[in-house]
Design an enzyme around this catalytic site. Structure first.
Site, PDB file in Angstrom:
ATOM      1  N   VAL A  93      59.882  47.570 114.080  1.00 49.20           N
ATOM      2  CA  VAL A  93      60.122  46.546 112.975  1.00 49.20           C
ATOM      3  C   VAL A  93      58.678  47.301 112.473  1.00 49.20           C
ATOM      4  O   VAL A  93      57.425  47.034 112.979  1.00 49.20           O
ATOM      5  CB  VAL A  93      59.894  44.822 113.502  1.00 49.20           C
ATOM      6  CG1 VAL A  93      58.740  44.770 114.575  1.00 49.20           C
ATOM      7  CG2 VAL A  93      60.536  44.316 112.135  1.00 49.20           C
ATOM      8  N   ILE A 124      55.718  48.499 116.164  1.00 47.53           N
ATOM      9  CA  ILE A 124      54.862  48.100 115.080  1.00 47.53           C
ATOM     10  C   ILE A 124      54.957  48.940 114.264  1.00 47.53           C
ATOM     11  O   ILE A 124      54.425  49.671 114.388  1.00 47.53           O
ATOM     12  CB  ILE A 124      53.392  46.573 114.827  1.00 47.53           C
ATOM     13  CG1 ILE A 124      53.849  45.526 116.033  1.00 47.53           C
ATOM     14  CG2 ILE A 124      53.746  45.818 113.292  1.00 47.53           C
ATOM     15  CD1 ILE A 124      55.452  44.386 115.725  1.00 47.53           C
ATOM     16  N   LYS A 125      55.511  49.430 112.677  1.00 48.70           N
ATOM     17  CA  LYS A 125      55.794  49.942 112.147  1.00 48.70           C
ATOM     18  C   LYS A 125      55.095  50.076 111.110  1.00 48.70           C
ATOM     19  O   LYS A 125      54.925  48.940 109.798  1.00 48.70           O
ATOM     20  CB  LYS A 125      56.730  50.492 111.891  1.00 48.70           C
ATOM     21  CG  LYS A 125      57.235  52.108 110.994  1.00 48.70           C
ATOM     22  CD  LYS A 125      58.764  51.781 110.110  1.00 48.70           C
ATOM     23  CE  LYS A 125      60.306  51.970 111.245  1.00 48.70           C
ATOM     24  NZ  LYS A 125      61.427  52.267 110.777  1.00 48.70           N
ATOM     25  N   ILE A 126      54.256  50.809 111.034  1.00 47.21           N
ATOM     26  CA  ILE A 126      52.999  50.911 109.571  1.00 47.21           C
ATOM     27  C   ILE A 126      53.248  52.433 109.136  1.00 47.21           C
ATOM     28  O   ILE A 126      53.292  53.284 109.463  1.00 47.21           O
ATOM     29  CB  ILE A 126      51.564  50.764 110.625  1.00 47.21           C
ATOM     30  CG1 ILE A 126      51.497  49.356 111.198  1.00 47.21           C
ATOM     31  CG2 ILE A 126      50.539  50.971 109.380  1.00 47.21           C
ATOM     32  CD1 ILE A 126      50.146  49.501 112.035  1.00 47.21           C
TER      33      ILE A 126
END
Length: 354
Positions: A93, A124-126
Site C-alpha cells: 500500500v 509500505i510503498k515509498i
C-alpha cells in the site's frame, strides 16, 4: 496475475503455478482502475456517506476505505507469508504521492499506515525520489517493511540499497528476519524515452540500439544487486537474520508493438527477482515463454550497450531524473483525480465537504 476488486480497492495479484503469492494495490489508481471506477462508486455510497457525515474529509474517508481492504487482503495472503517464512504473501500500500518531496512527511505517513494496517505482511510503498531515500532508511530502521517504487537508474538504485542496509544497521534489532523489502525497478519506460532520443540522433548506430537500453540497464542492476548483497557488511547482517532486498521488475508491458511481447520478462529471470506483469504480458509468456535463468547470461553485452549509449550522448542520469519526474507527476494526478471523483460522488449524495 489478475485485477481484483474487493470493497472499494483495486489490487494486482501475482501468482505462481496458479497460486497467488502477493498483491500490489493502488493509492494512485492505474488506467485499469479508472475504467472500472464507476463500478466502485456504485457500491460505496452508504459507506462514503457514513464516513463523511462522521466528520472525515474526502482524503481521510479514502484512507479509511483503503485500510480496511488492505487488512482483508493481508489476511488472504497470511498463510503464504507464514508458509514461506516471510518470503512471499505481501500486500503493498502506497503512501500519498503528494509526499514524494517530503522526507519527514513520508516517514510519518509510513509509520501511520504500518500502525493502522497492523499486519506483518504489509509493504509500505515509498517512491525512490531523492527526498524519500532518507525516508526509506528511517522507516526500515523502525522495523517496517518497504516496497521502494519508481526506480529508473543504477545510481538511484544503489542509493536505495544503501538506504536499506543503513536502515537495518540502525534498527538496533537483534532479529532482522521480519524486516524485508523489494526494490521496484521500472523497465519498459526506459526504452520509451531513450528510443525517442536515439531516433532524434538518427544515425544507423543509434537506431540499431532502439529497444535495447532497458534490458541492458536491468541486467546491470542485477549485477549491482549481487555485489551489494555480499561481502563482510552483508554477512554481518545475515547473522542477525537479514534478508536481501529483492529486485522487482515493474513496467514490463511492451509499449512498441514492433518489439517481442515478452521483451521485458524473458531476459530478466533470475534468483531473488520478482516480475510484475500486466495480463497481456503474462499470457504471452505462458503461451511461448520459457522459464530459465536469463538475467546474467549476457552481462558483457549489457555493459557494451550501456557504454555505447553513453558514447552517443545518452545521459543516464538525465533519463532517470526525467522518468522519475514523469512517474511522480502521473501518480499525483491520478491520486488527485480519484479524490476529485470521490468528492463529486459525495456532492451527489448531498454531503458537505469539510
Amino acid at each position: 496475475m489478475e485485477v481484483v476488486q474487493r470493497g472499494q480497492l483495486f489490487m494486482i495479484s501475482m501468482s505462481r503455478k496458479g497460486r497467488a503469492l502477493g498483491m500490489i494495490t493502488f493509492a494512485a489508481p492505474s488506467q485499469i482502475c479508472f475504467r472500472s471506477l464507476q463500478v466502485v462508486l456504485e457500491v460505496l455510497p452508504a459507506t462514503l456517506r457514513e464516513l463523511v457525515q462522521s466528520g472525515k474529509d474526502i482524503e481521510a474517508a479514502y484512507w479509511e476505505l483503503v485500510i480496511k481492504d488492505i487488512q482483508d487482503a493481508c489476511k488472504l495472503f497470511e498463510s503464504i507469508y507464514d508458509e514461506t517464512n516471510g518470503g512471499d504473501g505481501y500486500v503493498s500500500v502506497e503512501v500519498s504521492p503528494r509526499l514524494a518531496d517530503d522526507t519527514q512527511g513520508t516517514v510519518e505517513a509510513a509509520k501511520w499506515l504500518h500502525k493502522v494496517v497492523n499486519r506483518p505482511n504489509v509493504y509500505i510503498k515509498i517512491p525512490a525520489t531523492a527526498p524519500c531515500v532518507p525516508s526509506i532508511k528511517e522507516v526500515i530502521s523502525q522495523g517496517i517493511s518497504v516496497n521502494v517504487t519508481l526506480i529508473f537508474s543504477l545510481a538511484r538504485y544503489e542509493e536505495v540499497i544503501d538506504a536499506y542496509l543503513d536502515g537495518l544497521e540502525a534498527s538496533g534489532l537483534s532479529d532482522l528476519s521480519r524486516v524485508t523489502s523489494v526494490a521496484s525497478f521500472f523497465v519498459s519506460r526506459v526504452d520509451t524515452l531513450i528510443d525517442k532520443m536515439l531516433e532524434k540522433i538518427g544515425t544507423p548506430e543509434a537506431l540499431d540500439l532502439r529497444g535495447k537500453a532497458a534490458v541492458a540497464q536491468a541486467a546491470l542492476a542485477y549485477q549491482l544487486y549481487q555485489k551489494k548483497f555480499s561481502g563482510p557488511r552483508w554477512d554481518a547482517l545475515v547473522k542477525k537474520g537479514a534478508k536481501k532486498q529483492r529486485l522487482l521488475w515493474a513496467s514490463t508491458s511492451v509499449k512498441n508493438p514492433a518489439y517481442p511481447d515478452t521483451l521485458y520478462v524473458a531476459p530478466l529471470i533470475g534468483p531473488d527477482t520478482v516480475s510484475t506483469m500486466p495480463d497481456q504480458a503474462l499470457q504471452a509468456f505462458v503461451d511461448h515463454g520459457a522459464v530459465s535463468r536469463t538475467i546474467d547470461l549476457n552481462v558483457s553485452e549489457a555493459e557494451g550497450i550501456y557504454s555505447a549509449l553513453e558514447k552517443l550522448g545518452i545521459d543516464w542520469n538525465y533519463v532517470g531524473t526525467q522518468l522519475e519526474l514523469e512517474g511522480v507527476d502521473s501518480f499525483k494526478k491520478s491520486f488527485d483525480s480519484l479524490l476529485d471523483t470521490l468528492q463529486e460522488k459525495a456532492n451527489s449524495l448531498k454531503l458537505v465537504s469539510l
